[in-house]
Design a protein around this motif. Structure first.
Motif, PDB file in Angstrom:
ATOM      1  N   VAL A 150       0.782  -1.214  -0.144  1.00 22.81           N
ATOM      2  CA  VAL A 150       0.074   0.061   0.061  1.00 22.81           C
ATOM      3  C   VAL A 150       0.710   1.331  -0.071  1.00 22.81           C
ATOM      4  CG1 VAL A 150      -1.850   1.353   1.170  1.00 22.81           C
ATOM      5  CG2 VAL A 150      -1.808  -1.355   1.269  1.00 22.81           C
ATOM      6  N   ARG A 151       0.740   2.228  -0.821  1.00 17.66           N
ATOM      7  CA  ARG A 151       1.101   3.603  -0.809  1.00 17.66           C
ATOM      8  C   ARG A 151       0.058   4.841  -0.775  1.00 17.66           C
ATOM      9  NH1 ARG A 151       6.027   5.198  -5.170  1.00 17.66           N
ATOM     10  NH2 ARG A 151       6.420   7.380  -4.191  1.00 17.66           N
ATOM     11  N   VAL A 152       0.574   5.421  -0.044  1.00 20.62           N
ATOM     12  CA  VAL A 152      -0.303   6.946   0.022  1.00 20.62           C
ATOM     13  C   VAL A 152       0.264   8.083  -0.786  1.00 20.62           C
ATOM     14  CG1 VAL A 152      -1.132   8.632   1.546  1.00 20.62           C
ATOM     15  CG2 VAL A 152      -0.813   6.559   2.300  1.00 20.62           C
ATOM     16  N   ALA A 153      -0.441   8.202  -1.660  1.00 18.09           N
ATOM     17  CA  ALA A 153       0.033   9.452  -2.846  1.00 18.09           C
ATOM     18  C   ALA A 153      -0.438  10.914  -2.021  1.00 18.09           C
ATOM     19  CB  ALA A 153      -0.814   9.387  -4.201  1.00 18.09           C
ATOM     20  N   PHE A 154       0.555  11.330  -1.422  1.00 24.19           N
ATOM     21  CA  PHE A 154       0.394  12.440  -0.667  1.00 24.19           C
ATOM     22  C   PHE A 154       0.648  13.832  -1.553  1.00 24.19           C
ATOM     23  CE2 PHE A 154       1.433  15.723   2.379  1.00 24.19           C
ATOM     24  CZ  PHE A 154       0.537  15.479   3.323  1.00 24.19           C
ATOM     25  N   TYR A 155      -0.664  14.785  -1.072  1.00 20.99           N
ATOM     26  CA  TYR A 155      -0.455  16.008  -1.871  1.00 20.99           C
ATOM     27  C   TYR A 155      -0.574  17.231  -0.839  1.00 20.99           C
ATOM     28  CZ  TYR A 155      -5.494  15.641  -1.835  1.00 20.99           C
ATOM     29  OH  TYR A 155      -6.844  15.465  -1.368  1.00 20.99           O
ATOM     30  N   GLY A 156      -1.082  16.769   0.275  1.00 23.33           N
ATOM     31  CA  GLY A 156      -1.407  17.775   1.303  1.00 23.33           C
ATOM     32  C   GLY A 156      -0.558  19.015   1.608  1.00 23.33           C
ATOM     33  N   HIS A 157       0.686  18.635   1.644  1.00 20.20           N
ATOM     34  CA  HIS A 157       1.682  19.876   1.743  1.00 20.20           C
ATOM     35  C   HIS A 157       1.552  21.134   0.721  1.00 20.20           C
ATOM     36  CE1 HIS A 157       3.119  17.318  -1.365  1.00 20.20           C
ATOM     37  NE2 HIS A 157       4.222  18.192  -1.626  1.00 20.20           N
ATOM     38  N   LEU A 158       0.834  20.891  -0.427  1.00 21.25           N
ATOM     39  CA  LEU A 158       0.820  22.008  -1.285  1.00 21.25           C
ATOM     40  C   LEU A 158      -0.421  22.739  -0.781  1.00 21.25           C
ATOM     41  CD1 LEU A 158       0.584  19.756  -4.507  1.00 21.25           C
ATOM     42  CD2 LEU A 158       2.776  21.161  -3.569  1.00 21.25           C
ATOM     43  N   PHE A 159      -1.140  22.380   0.118  1.00 19.89           N
ATOM     44  CA  PHE A 159      -2.078  23.428   0.695  1.00 19.89           C
ATOM     45  C   PHE A 159      -1.747  24.124   2.031  1.00 19.89           C
ATOM     46  CE2 PHE A 159      -4.697  20.649  -1.736  1.00 19.89           C
ATOM     47  CZ  PHE A 159      -5.515  21.488  -2.628  1.00 19.89           C
ATOM     48  N   ARG A 160      -0.420  23.782   2.597  1.00 18.31           N
ATOM     49  CA  ARG A 160       0.092  24.327   3.593  1.00 18.31           C
ATOM     50  C   ARG A 160       0.702  25.600   3.329  1.00 18.31           C
ATOM     51  NH1 ARG A 160       3.639  20.836   8.359  1.00 18.31           N
ATOM     52  NH2 ARG A 160       4.092  22.698   9.438  1.00 18.31           N
ATOM     53  N   SER A 161       0.194  26.858   4.215  1.00 10.53           N
ATOM     54  CA  SER A 161       0.744  28.164   3.954  1.00 10.53           C
ATOM     55  C   SER A 161       1.966  28.284   5.064  1.00 10.53           C
ATOM     56  CB  SER A 161      -0.403  29.120   4.302  1.00 10.53           C
ATOM     57  OG  SER A 161      -1.604  29.130   3.701  1.00 10.53           O
ATOM     58  N   PRO A 162       3.074  28.577   4.315  1.00 12.92           N
ATOM     59  CA  PRO A 162       4.234  29.039   4.747  1.00 12.92           C
ATOM     60  C   PRO A 162       4.097  29.923   5.798  1.00 12.92           C
ATOM     61  CG  PRO A 162       4.955  28.981   2.419  1.00 12.92           C
ATOM     62  CD  PRO A 162       3.313  28.876   2.804  1.00 12.92           C
ATOM     63  N   GLY A 163       4.525  29.646   7.261  1.00 12.33           N
ATOM     64  CA  GLY A 163       4.552  30.615   7.984  1.00 12.33           C
ATOM     65  C   GLY A 163       3.371  30.891   8.785  1.00 12.33           C
ATOM     66  N   THR A 164       2.419  29.853   8.463  1.00 12.42           N
ATOM     67  CA  THR A 164       1.059  30.063   9.144  1.00 12.42           C
ATOM     68  C   THR A 164       1.027  28.947  10.283  1.00 12.42           C
ATOM     69  OG1 THR A 164      -0.207  31.001   7.140  1.00 12.42           O
ATOM     70  CG2 THR A 164      -1.557  29.938   8.961  1.00 12.42           C
ATOM     71  N   ALA A 165       0.710  29.730  11.472  1.00 16.51           N
ATOM     72  CA  ALA A 165       0.710  28.547  12.665  1.00 16.51           C
ATOM     73  C   ALA A 165      -0.610  27.826  12.625  1.00 16.51           C
ATOM     74  CB  ALA A 165       0.743  29.293  13.924  1.00 16.51           C
ATOM     75  N   PRO A 166      -0.952  26.543  12.545  1.00 17.21           N
ATOM     76  CA  PRO A 166      -1.811  25.841  12.709  1.00 17.21           C
ATOM     77  C   PRO A 166      -2.626  25.669  14.159  1.00 17.21           C
ATOM     78  CG  PRO A 166      -0.019  24.223  13.030  1.00 17.21           C
ATOM     79  CD  PRO A 166       0.372  25.365  12.876  1.00 17.21           C
ATOM     80  N   THR A 167      -3.854  25.908  14.160  1.00 23.95           N
ATOM     81  CA  THR A 167      -4.411  25.712  15.235  1.00 23.95           C
ATOM     82  C   THR A 167      -5.341  24.097  15.596  1.00 23.95           C
ATOM     83  OG1 THR A 167      -5.193  28.087  15.361  1.00 23.95           O
ATOM     84  CG2 THR A 167      -6.326  26.570  16.987  1.00 23.95           C
ATOM     85  N   LYS A 168      -4.634  23.411  16.174  1.00 32.06           N
ATOM     86  CA  LYS A 168      -5.259  21.863  16.354  1.00 32.06           C
ATOM     87  C   LYS A 168      -5.220  21.169  14.976  1.00 32.06           C
ATOM     88  CE  LYS A 168      -7.459  22.815  20.676  1.00 32.06           C
ATOM     89  NZ  LYS A 168      -8.997  22.514  21.343  1.00 32.06           N
ATOM     90  N   GLY A 169      -4.354  21.659  14.297  1.00 31.76           N
ATOM     91  CA  GLY A 169      -4.254  21.019  12.825  1.00 31.76           C
ATOM     92  C   GLY A 169      -4.796  21.694  11.807  1.00 31.76           C
ATOM     93  N   ASP A 170      -5.559  22.460  12.002  1.00 33.64           N
ATOM     94  CA  ASP A 170      -6.585  23.349  10.888  1.00 33.64           C
ATOM     95  C   ASP A 170      -6.190  24.831  11.076  1.00 33.64           C
ATOM     96  OD1 ASP A 170      -7.618  21.162   9.516  1.00 33.64           O
ATOM     97  OD2 ASP A 170      -8.834  20.878  11.324  1.00 33.64           O
ATOM     98  N   LEU A 171      -6.295  25.595   9.902  1.00 30.98           N
ATOM     99  CA  LEU A 171      -6.169  27.098  10.148  1.00 30.98           C
ATOM    100  C   LEU A 171      -7.417  27.519  11.099  1.00 30.98           C
ATOM    101  CD1 LEU A 171      -5.376  28.074   6.419  1.00 30.98           C
ATOM    102  CD2 LEU A 171      -3.815  28.016   8.592  1.00 30.98           C
ATOM    103  N   ALA A 172      -7.424  28.656  11.644  1.00 29.60           N
ATOM    104  CA  ALA A 172      -8.186  29.021  12.446  1.00 29.60           C
ATOM    105  C   ALA A 172      -9.483  29.896  11.794  1.00 29.60           C
ATOM    106  CB  ALA A 172      -7.590  29.846  13.750  1.00 29.60           C
ATOM    107  N   TYR A 173     -10.050  29.404  10.931  1.00 25.89           N
ATOM    108  CA  TYR A 173     -10.993  29.861  10.002  1.00 25.89           C
ATOM    109  C   TYR A 173     -12.496  30.203  11.127  1.00 25.89           C
ATOM    110  CZ  TYR A 173      -8.653  28.446   5.899  1.00 25.89           C
ATOM    111  OH  TYR A 173      -7.501  28.213   4.681  1.00 25.89           O
TER     112      TYR A 173
END
Length: 292
Positions: free
Chosen positions: A45-68
């Motif tokens: 099994v292999r995971v094709a990963f693309y999530g990092h492309l949605f990570r904003s540089p320098g933005t601190a996460p709030t419990k794993g998600d942006l504080a929308y």
């Protein structure tokens, strides 16, 4: 040898392919075990990963998600989709989720409209244990992928890098089902003959279906690449999978999608309960047995 490639869904920007592999492969193997298959190993099994492309540089996460908050939902695409999910949640659970009309809500793009929609959805079984920022994150990542060519191209490149000559089955969850579908259409030379979609928003009219590449013709989407068997699984409480039947939208006269409803408990949209279901294990098992 990675006979199975899994394309993850939304909200994984703070993880990675190795981080996800443990939980995803374990859940998938559990589903296979329930289908009577025990010889498949984690290395298959292999995971094709693309999530990092949605990570904003320098933005601190709030419990794993942006504080929308509700004030961050201003794009017409996002508001339209949010209101459709509200209507679907009410259709599925009218005893828990109020209808749009009952609140006097119109489709005006105001913070109050969004706030009412998020509140209504929070009463559904689908979002009972999730924060607003989770749902808003889904809206934003889906819009970015479908409306930003550069993002789409980079995501597609990550999937192409994960597929090998040994890959026979591709599994796409949530946004990952859209990503995997477009990748299969773009690469008919791939040896993948089994496609499995989980909690898929592929059939959402106007916002998703008509934006697919290649563009659907006469209300019908292209059949993906070299695929011979496509099964679409979702929980009936899954609001993201707004159109739970893909068969009317994707068939080429010879092949047609097999739609299957499953029960994921309170985690209607999560990938792990989708993968541990015996129905999913049986579909993947069939794909592994299919001749090249």
């Amino acid at each position: 040898m990675s006979a199975i490639v899994v394309v993850h869904g939304i909200g994984k920007q703070y993880t990675g392919s190795n981080s996800l592999h443990g939980s995803v492969s374990a859940a998938l193997l559990d589903g296979l075990h329930r289908a009577g298959v025990t010889e498949v190993k984690p290395d298959n099994v292999r995971v094709a990963f693309y999530g990092h492309l949605f990570r904003s540089p320098g933005t601190a996460p709030t419990k794993g998600d942006l504080a929308y908050t509700h004030r961050d939902v201003t794009e017409p695409f996002e508001i339209d989709l949010l209101l459709r999910w509200w209507a679907e949640a009410h259709r599925i659970e009218p005893d828990r989720v109020p209808p749009l009309a009952a609140t006097g809500t119109s489709k005006a793009t105001t913070p109050q409209t969004v706030q009412r929609a998020l509140y209504a959805l929070s009463r559904s079984r689908f979002l009972a244990r999730a924060a607003d920022r989770f749902l808003i994150g889904i809206l934003k990542q889906l819009r970015l992928y479908l409306t930003t060519p550069n993002v789409r191209e980079r995501v597609q490149a990550e999937i192409a890098a994960a597929v090998t000559a040994d890959t026979r089955v591709i599994v796409g969850h949530s946004l990952g089902s859209i990503v995997a579908y477009e990748a299969l259409c773009a690469h008919p030379e791939w040896p993948i003959h089994t496609f499995v979609t989980l909690g898929s928003p592929l059939g959402i009219p106007n916002l998703v279906f008509e934006r697919l590449l290649p563009e659907p013709q006469l209300g019908r989407g292209s059949w993906p690449g070299n695929v011979r068997a496509w099964t679409n699984l979702c929980d009936r409480h899954d609001v993201v999978a707004l159109n739970k039947r893909l068969a009317p939208l994707f068939n080429d006269g010879e092949n047609v999608v097999r739609d299957v409803l499953i029960d994921n408990g309170w985690q209607a949209h999560a990938i792990e309960p989708h993968l541990t279901a015996a129905e999913t294990g049986e579909v993947i098992s069939e794909g592994l047995r299919m001749a090249p």
